[in-house]
Design a protein around this motif. Structure first.
Motif, mmCIF file in Angstrom:
data_model
loop_
_atom_site.group_PDB
_atom_site.id
_atom_site.type_symbol
_atom_site.label_atom_id
_atom_site.label_comp_id
_atom_site.label_asym_id
_atom_site.label_seq_id
_atom_site.Cartn_x
_atom_site.Cartn_y
_atom_site.Cartn_z
ATOM 1 N N THR A 131 0.816 -1.211 0.000
ATOM 2 C CA THR A 131 0.000 0.000 0.000
ATOM 3 C C THR A 131 0.851 1.262 0.000
ATOM 4 O OG1 THR A 131 -1.715 -1.192 1.206
ATOM 5 C CG2 THR A 131 -1.855 1.216 1.203
ATOM 6 N N TYR A 132 1.944 1.246 0.740
ATOM 7 C CA TYR A 132 2.759 2.448 0.916
ATOM 8 C C TYR A 132 4.192 2.188 0.457
ATOM 9 C CZ TYR A 132 -1.136 3.207 4.091
ATOM 10 O OH TYR A 132 -2.388 3.304 4.630
ATOM 11 N N ALA A 133 4.785 3.190 -0.164
ATOM 12 C CA ALA A 133 6.208 3.117 -0.480
ATOM 13 C C ALA A 133 7.031 3.211 0.794
ATOM 14 C CB ALA A 133 6.594 4.250 -1.426
ATOM 15 N N ILE A 134 8.186 2.570 0.791
ATOM 16 C CA ILE A 134 9.142 2.690 1.893
ATOM 17 C C ILE A 134 10.202 3.689 1.453
ATOM 18 C CG2 ILE A 134 10.822 1.468 3.312
ATOM 19 C CD1 ILE A 134 9.100 -1.052 2.898
ATOM 20 N N ARG A 153 4.003 5.842 -10.184
ATOM 21 C CA ARG A 153 3.143 7.025 -10.307
ATOM 22 C C ARG A 153 2.187 7.129 -9.127
ATOM 23 N NH1 ARG A 153 2.424 8.303 -16.386
ATOM 24 N NH2 ARG A 153 4.062 7.079 -17.377
ATOM 25 N N ASP A 154 1.662 5.975 -8.681
ATOM 26 C CA ASP A 154 0.773 5.983 -7.515
ATOM 27 C C ASP A 154 1.469 6.555 -6.293
ATOM 28 O OD1 ASP A 154 -1.164 4.705 -9.043
ATOM 29 O OD2 ASP A 154 -0.759 2.710 -8.208
ATOM 30 N N TRP A 155 2.672 6.075 -6.036
ATOM 31 C CA TRP A 155 3.369 6.432 -4.810
ATOM 32 C C TRP A 155 4.007 7.817 -4.849
ATOM 33 C CZ3 TRP A 155 5.639 0.993 -5.437
ATOM 34 C CH2 TRP A 155 4.871 0.060 -4.737
ATOM 35 N N LEU A 159 15.256 9.291 -9.629
ATOM 36 C CA LEU A 159 15.747 8.361 -10.645
ATOM 37 C C LEU A 159 14.634 7.461 -11.156
ATOM 38 C CD1 LEU A 159 19.189 7.005 -9.379
ATOM 39 C CD2 LEU A 159 18.776 8.592 -11.251
ATOM 40 N N LEU A 160 13.799 6.985 -10.239
ATOM 41 C CA LEU A 160 12.705 6.123 -10.671
ATOM 42 C C LEU A 160 11.721 6.879 -11.552
ATOM 43 C CD1 LEU A 160 11.130 3.481 -10.611
ATOM 44 C CD2 LEU A 160 10.070 4.256 -8.471
ATOM 45 N N MET A 161 11.360 8.075 -11.150
ATOM 46 C CA MET A 161 10.394 8.833 -11.946
ATOM 47 C C MET A 161 10.982 9.212 -13.299
ATOM 48 S SD MET A 161 7.750 8.667 -10.161
ATOM 49 C CE MET A 161 6.577 9.861 -10.821
ATOM 50 N N GLN A 162 12.280 9.427 -13.368
ATOM 51 C CA GLN A 162 12.934 9.679 -14.655
ATOM 52 C C GLN A 162 12.766 8.498 -15.595
ATOM 53 O OE1 GLN A 162 17.290 9.648 -14.743
ATOM 54 N NE2 GLN A 162 17.257 11.659 -15.718
#
Length: 317
Positions: A153-156, A191-193, A219-222
């Motif tokens: 449910t949640y990013a760490i 995108r959710d997190w 970096l991930l969103m890139q």
């Protein structure tokens, strides 16, 4: 600093030594009964060295990456021989058997999962036999990601092994080539997190961080956003970047005791920040952090068993 052949040889020798050094070793192991325990090499026929399972995995990734970039290194024959010895169907079967044990669902989640995918991706660019041998293990961890990500449910957002964004950077790189549905799932969850994150505060580093929660997220969103969309997201995420705010992101971490494994993580933070800043287009900031971390990749086993991997990320960009 550049990844020269001389530096590549030095890094290769570090990794050749620790990937087969069984002790000291820190197991990630759940005992299911009084007799459920043996030495690391009996539990993990491939990844028993390097102090812990995940460091051994990315130690082998490092060796194969060096071999691909510098095929004529003096250490190349030793790397090839080591890979031929460990990347076999029989030894992979031993690693898979460990995953099938009761109470092993959380084994190395998510950091080790992601590095195993990265290792398979690198092996697949080399000898076909290495990639084929490792593929069942990679598919097992890809299946774990596929089952786990929808229920997380949640990013760490910490700065160490549990960090969600870092694992998904590596997993997305692998999935883009080997598992399109997983790549799409990673993109959706990222995108959710993180898609609405704004004005990152930069409350880092923590005392045992080796990742920057802020820069790793970027970096991930890139990776998952189109370039134009990422530019909009990034400007909102770090709106005061030109003013070097928040200041903690721009200042290398101080490492007070390199014999302490947790404090030594901060050398890794400097190297992983160098990697991230370079990838995000800030070469000057990358160099500052690389200069702080690169001199310390060897000398004490607390850092020596893993830091060279992060030096490789930083140097290669």
């Amino acid at each position: 600093m550049r990844l020269t052949p001389d530096l590549a040889s030095r890094i290769a020798n570090i990794a050749l030594a620790h990937t087969v050094r069984e002790f000291p070793h820190k197991l990630d192991h759940v005992w299911n009964g009084a007799g459920d325990g043996t030495r690391p090499s009996a539990q993990h026929p491939i990844f028993y060295g390097s102090f812990d399972w995940h460091s051994c995995v990315h130690g082998y990734w490092l060796l194969l990456r060096l071999l691909r970039l510098f095929p004529d290194l003096p250490e190349a024959p030793a790397i090839r021989a080591r890979a031929d010895d460990v990347f076999t169907a029989a030894k992979v079967a031993g690693e898979l058997a460990y995953l099938a044990r009761p109470n092993s669902g959380g084994f190395e989640r998510p950091y080790g999962w992601a590095w195993l995918l990265a290792l398979h991706g690198e092996a697949a660019l080399h000898d076909a036999a290495w990639g084929a041998a490792l593929e069942p293990l990679a598919r097992a961890f890809a299946a774990r990601f596929t089952a786990f990500l929808p229920v997380q449910t949640y990013a760490i957002r910490n700065g160490s092994h549990a960090n969600t964004a870092f694992a998904l950077v590596l997993a997305h790189d692998w999935a883009a080539e080997h598992d399109a549905p997983l790549a799409a799932l990673i993109s959706r969850r990222a995108r959710d997190w993180y898609g609405t994150d704004r004005d990152a505060q930069g409350w880092e580093p923590g005392g045992d961080d080796f990742l920057s929660p802020v820069l790793t997220e970027a970096l991930l969103m890139q990776r998952v956003l189109p370039a134009a969309d990422f530019a909009v997201w990034y400007s909102a995420f770090l709106p005061r970047l030109a003013q070097h705010q928040p200041p903690a992101l721009f200042t290398p971490a101080t490492v007070s005791d390199r014999s302490d494994g947790k404090i030594a993580h901060l050398d890794g933070l400097n190297l992983s920040r160098a990697w991230a800043w370079k990838a995000l287009g800030h070469g000057d900031l990358a160099q500052i952090h690389l200069d702080a971390g690169l001199p310390h990749i060897a000398g004490d086993y607390a850092g020596e068993h893993w830091l060279a991997t992060y030096a490789m990320l930083a140097l290669e960009g």
